[in-house]
Write a protein that holds these residues in place. Sequence first.
Motif, PDB file in Angstrom:
ATOM      1  N   GLU A  88       0.366   1.272   2.478  1.00 13.74           N
ATOM      2  CA  GLU A  88      -0.969   1.689   2.920  1.00 13.74           C
ATOM      3  C   GLU A  88      -0.933   3.046   3.641  1.00 13.74           C
ATOM      4  OE1 GLU A  88      -4.865   1.730   2.887  1.00 13.74           O
ATOM      5  OE2 GLU A  88      -3.670   0.216   1.875  1.00 13.74           O
ATOM      6  N   HIS A  89       0.045   3.214   4.533  1.00 12.73           N
ATOM      7  CA  HIS A  89       0.137   4.473   5.292  1.00 12.73           C
ATOM      8  C   HIS A  89       0.403   5.662   4.358  1.00 12.73           C
ATOM      9  CE1 HIS A  89       2.364   7.607   7.517  1.00 12.73           C
ATOM     10  NE2 HIS A  89       1.382   7.421   8.378  1.00 12.73           N
ATOM     11  N   ASP A  90       1.285   5.461   3.373  1.00 10.71           N
ATOM     12  CA  ASP A  90       1.599   6.527   2.425  1.00 10.71           C
ATOM     13  C   ASP A  90       0.377   6.856   1.567  1.00 10.71           C
ATOM     14  OD1 ASP A  90       4.181   6.555   3.393  1.00 10.71           O
ATOM     15  OD2 ASP A  90       4.912   5.136   1.880  1.00 10.71           O
ATOM     16  N   GLU A  92      -2.732   6.583   2.514  1.00  4.54           N
ATOM     17  CA  GLU A  92      -3.658   7.370   3.341  1.00  4.54           C
ATOM     18  C   GLU A  92      -3.201   8.821   3.447  1.00  4.54           C
ATOM     19  OE1 GLU A  92      -3.769   5.101   6.944  1.00  4.54           O
ATOM     20  OE2 GLU A  92      -4.895   3.473   5.991  1.00  4.54           O
ATOM     21  N   THR A  93      -1.893   9.035   3.550  1.00  7.18           N
ATOM     22  CA  THR A  93      -1.342  10.393   3.619  1.00  7.18           C
ATOM     23  C   THR A  93      -1.659  11.158   2.336  1.00  7.18           C
ATOM     24  OG1 THR A  93       0.437   9.606   5.032  1.00  7.18           O
ATOM     25  CG2 THR A  93       0.757  11.746   3.985  1.00  7.18           C
TER      26      THR A  93
END
Length: 156
Positions: A88-90, A92-93
């Motif tokens: 998820e974090h990747d 968003e990036t």
Amino acid sequence: MLMNEKIRAAEVELTGLNGEDLGIMPTAEALAMAKKLKVDLVCTSLMSSPPPCKLTSAGDAKKEKQQAKASEREMKIKEIRLTPQIEEHDYETKQRQAEKILNSGDAVLLVVRIKGKEGAMAKELLERLMKDLRQAGRPTTGVQLSGKQAAVQLNP
């Protein structure tokens, strides 16, 4: 874009500060009017005779010139690569990266590398990204699945 004394035409078709049509008049008279109002006389096109000119305040002419230069710049296509099992974090990036590129006026090619039977996951990922980037850019075509990759191009 010609301004003030650089305009060589004998007469010009003049537009006033508020967009009102002032008709065709000698260039010298138009320049005198511009000086009296403390504004610039800007030629908008050299393709017609007499050339259309307009009165603009000094700051506006510079801004228009910069905007014309910016719109002339060629759009580049920048590629962003992803994998179907993205965290998820990747995600968003990558989304922020794509948004930044689109806002700067370049196109983004989103590419997902596929191994085995990941085609459906890749397509879902690209559709989700397209939905999330809807306000920044429009897709040129749908998601294209081909062999080892799925891709979609977004234009600003």
